[in-house]
Motif scaffolding. Structure first.
Motif, short mmCIF file in Angstrom:
data_model
loop_
_atom_site.label_atom_id
_atom_site.label_comp_id
_atom_site.label_asym_id
_atom_site.label_seq_id
_atom_site.Cartn_x
_atom_site.Cartn_y
_atom_site.Cartn_z
N ILE A 160 0.82 -1.21 0.00
CA ILE A 160 0.00 0.00 0.00
C ILE A 160 0.86 1.26 0.00
CG2 ILE A 160 -0.24 0.14 2.50
CD1 ILE A 160 -3.20 0.87 2.04
N GLY A 161 2.09 1.16 0.50
CA GLY A 161 2.99 2.33 0.52
C GLY A 161 3.24 2.90 -0.86
N HIS A 162 3.05 2.07 -1.88
CA HIS A 162 3.32 2.54 -3.24
C HIS A 162 2.05 2.77 -4.05
CE1 HIS A 162 7.44 2.21 -2.15
NE2 HIS A 162 7.16 1.02 -1.64
N VAL A 163 0.94 2.94 -3.34
CA VAL A 163 -0.26 3.47 -3.98
C VAL A 163 -0.02 4.96 -4.19
CG1 VAL A 163 -2.70 4.07 -3.59
CG2 VAL A 163 -1.85 1.79 -2.99
N SER A 164 -0.11 5.41 -5.44
CA SER A 164 0.18 6.81 -5.74
C SER A 164 -1.06 7.67 -5.54
CB SER A 164 0.67 6.95 -7.18
OG SER A 164 0.89 8.32 -7.47
N ILE A 165 -0.87 8.84 -4.93
CA ILE A 165 -1.97 9.78 -4.80
C ILE A 165 -1.76 10.99 -5.70
CG2 ILE A 165 -2.60 9.00 -2.48
CD1 ILE A 165 -1.24 11.52 -1.37
N ASP A 166 -0.67 11.00 -6.47
CA ASP A 166 -0.42 12.08 -7.43
C ASP A 166 0.59 11.60 -8.47
OD1 ASP A 166 0.21 14.32 -8.89
OD2 ASP A 166 0.72 15.57 -7.15
N ASN A 168 2.10 13.09 -10.56
CA ASN A 168 3.18 14.05 -10.79
C ASN A 168 3.85 14.43 -9.47
OD1 ASN A 168 4.55 15.39 -12.75
ND2 ASN A 168 3.30 17.26 -12.62
N GLY A 169 3.59 13.64 -8.44
CA GLY A 169 4.07 13.97 -7.09
C GLY A 169 5.55 13.71 -6.89
N PRO A 170 6.01 13.83 -5.64
CA PRO A 170 7.44 13.65 -5.36
C PRO A 170 7.91 12.24 -5.68
CG PRO A 170 6.16 13.78 -3.32
CD PRO A 170 5.23 14.12 -4.43
N GLU A 171 9.18 12.13 -6.04
CA GLU A 171 9.74 10.83 -6.36
C GLU A 171 9.83 9.96 -5.12
OE1 GLU A 171 13.55 10.05 -8.52
OE2 GLU A 171 12.83 11.77 -9.70
N CYS A 172 9.48 8.70 -5.30
CA CYS A 172 9.56 7.74 -4.20
C CYS A 172 10.81 6.89 -4.42
CB CYS A 172 8.31 6.86 -4.25
SG CYS A 172 8.27 5.56 -3.01
N ASN A 173 11.34 6.31 -3.35
CA ASN A 173 12.55 5.50 -3.53
C ASN A 173 12.30 4.22 -4.33
OD1 ASN A 173 11.39 3.82 -1.67
ND2 ASN A 173 12.61 4.58 0.05
N CYS A 174 11.04 3.93 -4.67
CA CYS A 174 10.76 2.77 -5.53
C CYS A 174 10.91 3.14 -7.00
CB CYS A 174 9.34 2.25 -5.29
SG CYS A 174 8.05 3.30 -5.98
N GLY A 175 11.07 4.45 -7.27
CA GLY A 175 11.18 4.89 -8.65
C GLY A 175 9.87 5.50 -9.16
N GLY A 176 8.80 5.30 -8.42
CA GLY A 176 7.51 5.87 -8.81
C GLY A 176 7.38 7.31 -8.35
N ARG A 177 6.21 7.87 -8.58
CA ARG A 177 5.95 9.25 -8.16
C ARG A 177 4.66 9.33 -7.36
NH1 ARG A 177 8.54 13.70 -9.59
NH2 ARG A 177 10.18 13.51 -11.16
N GLY A 178 4.69 10.17 -6.33
CA GLY A 178 3.47 10.44 -5.58
C GLY A 178 2.98 9.28 -4.73
N ALA A 182 6.03 8.34 -0.14
CA ALA A 182 6.86 9.51 -0.43
C ALA A 182 6.33 10.77 0.26
CB ALA A 182 6.96 9.73 -1.94
N TYR A 183 5.20 10.66 0.95
CA TYR A 183 4.67 11.77 1.75
C TYR A 183 4.74 11.46 3.25
CZ TYR A 183 2.50 13.37 -2.61
OH TYR A 183 2.28 13.79 -3.88
N VAL A 184 4.42 10.24 3.62
CA VAL A 184 4.26 9.97 5.05
C VAL A 184 5.31 9.03 5.64
CG1 VAL A 184 1.79 10.37 4.77
CG2 VAL A 184 2.62 8.04 4.92
N GLY A 185 6.20 8.46 4.80
CA GLY A 185 7.35 7.75 5.35
C GLY A 185 8.10 8.76 6.23
N ILE A 186 8.66 8.31 7.35
CA ILE A 186 9.15 9.27 8.35
C ILE A 186 10.15 10.28 7.77
CG2 ILE A 186 10.54 9.48 10.46
CD1 ILE A 186 9.07 7.01 11.50
N GLY A 187 11.11 9.80 6.98
CA GLY A 187 12.10 10.71 6.40
C GLY A 187 11.45 11.78 5.53
N TYR A 188 10.55 11.33 4.66
CA TYR A 188 9.86 12.25 3.76
C TYR A 188 8.99 13.23 4.56
CZ TYR A 188 10.88 8.87 -0.01
OH TYR A 188 11.48 8.02 -0.91
N LEU A 189 8.31 12.71 5.56
CA LEU A 189 7.41 13.54 6.37
C LEU A 189 8.20 14.65 7.08
CD1 LEU A 189 4.60 13.97 7.81
CD2 LEU A 189 5.49 12.48 9.62
N MET A 190 9.31 14.28 7.71
CA MET A 190 10.06 15.28 8.46
C MET A 190 10.70 16.30 7.50
SD MET A 190 9.11 14.35 11.36
CE MET A 190 9.88 15.66 12.34
#
Ligand SMILES: [Zn+2]
Length: 318
Positions: A160-166, A168-178, A182-190
């Motif tokens: 579920i962590g790689h369900v995209s909500i955008d 065109n959103g920020p790059e995720c470490n999986c290579g996907g976007r949004g 990439a929003y709520v993982g602790i590093g990204y969140l902080m």
């Protein structure tokens, strides 16, 4: 049915001897020696199992379940390059353990085990089906259908962590976007939170955000929000809103409408749960709106080992 459940983490191995769904008989926690290669980790596992077998005494231990991060072939019982483990390519963990202990050994990934643990022992008791989300460095997911883990065609379902909500959103470490991760993982969140705190001189976290940003954690956000810090509360609320977007998509796809959230940021409780619910309700198909529910996981760090212990029963229904 008495089994051993083991949760292998990067820093520690947690293990439990349990009568599935009924009682915990004994637990162990030791260093996982993850930096020393698979041989050392397997030695640790043998030690923990020996100790719990002793504890079982005359009671028959009917199997061993193991949960671990990484790519796992659940049919073959092989773990491929788990993150944070040195020199680990492909290790046939199930056969290494079953050859020594002469009992069935089942493997599954850590997020699936956490969801299964909650299903048997925690906030998921009494639910036929739900989606568990573990909010940590990454966002893990486990889908429970009729009391068992849903694995998909090759064992990789539940990400579920790689369900995209955008798109065109920020790059995720999986290579996907949004991806929601990439929003709520602790590093990204902080990383998203810091500039907001730096720019708000009235926030109780402002000074630390400027002078010692690396020290801030989701827990600080929660504590500040509970003391009335509107910037911190806003960050948590926004996190809940984003989680709700992902949850709505998942509910529409699976017709599963109960979500259990656990892990670091879930400690914010209603500060995240209420906006998540509002957001999901506003987006989900009308037919699901009234049945949407978000619960807080109850087992904390014990969920993984308890779920691993239940792997031996998973799939045969309850
Ligand atoms: Zn991703």
């Amino acid at each position: 049915m008495i089994t051993i459940g083991i949760d292998i983490g990067g820093s520690s191995v947690k293990a439990v001897l349990t009568e599935i769904g009924a009682r915990t008989i004994a637990t162990r926690q030791v260093s996982s020696r993850s930096g020393e290669g698979p041989g050392a980790v397997i030695d640790v596992l043998h030690g923990v199992i020996a100790s719990l077998m002793d504890e079982a005494g005359d009671s028959r231990v009917e199997g061993i379940g193991v949960g671990m991060a990484g790519t796992i072939d659940i049919d073959e019982g092989v773990v491929y390059h788990p993150p944070n483990f040195a020199k680990w390519d492909a290790v046939p963990l199930a056969s290494r353990l079953s050859e020594r202990w002469h009992v069935p050994v089942r493997l599954d990934n850590d997020a699936n085990c956490a969801a299964l643990g909650e299903s048997w022992y925690g906030a998921g008791r009494g639910l036929d089906s739900f989606v568990g989300m573990t909010l940590g460095t990454g966002v893990g997911g486990g889908i429970i259908v009729n009391g068992a883990v849903y694995h998909g065609t090759r064992g990789f379902a539940g990400e579920i962590g790689h369900v995209s909500i955008d798109y065109n959103g920020p790059e995720c470490n999986c290579g996907g976007r949004g991806c929601i991760e990439a929003y709520v993982g602790i590093g990204y969140l902080m990383t998203r939170a810091l500039p907001l705190l730096e720019n708000d001189a009235t926030s109780g976290l402002h000074e630390r955000a400027v002078s010692d940003p690396g020290s801030l954690t989701p827990r600080d956000l929660t504590e500040a929000a509970l003391e009335g810090d509107t910037t911190a509360a806003g960050i948590l609320s926004d996190t809940g809103t984003k989680l709700g977007c992902a949850a709505a998509s998942v509910a529409n796809l699976l017709d599963i409408t109960t979500f259990l959230i656990g892990g670091g940021i879930s400690g914010a409780g209603d500060l995240i749960v209420q906006p998540m619910l509002l957001s999901a309700r506003s987006r989900v198909l009308e037919v699901h709106r009234d049945s949407l529910e978000v619960r807080l996981a109850e087992l904390g760090n014990d969920a993984g080992m308890l779920g691993a212990a239940a792997l031996l029963r998973s799939g045969d229904g309850r």
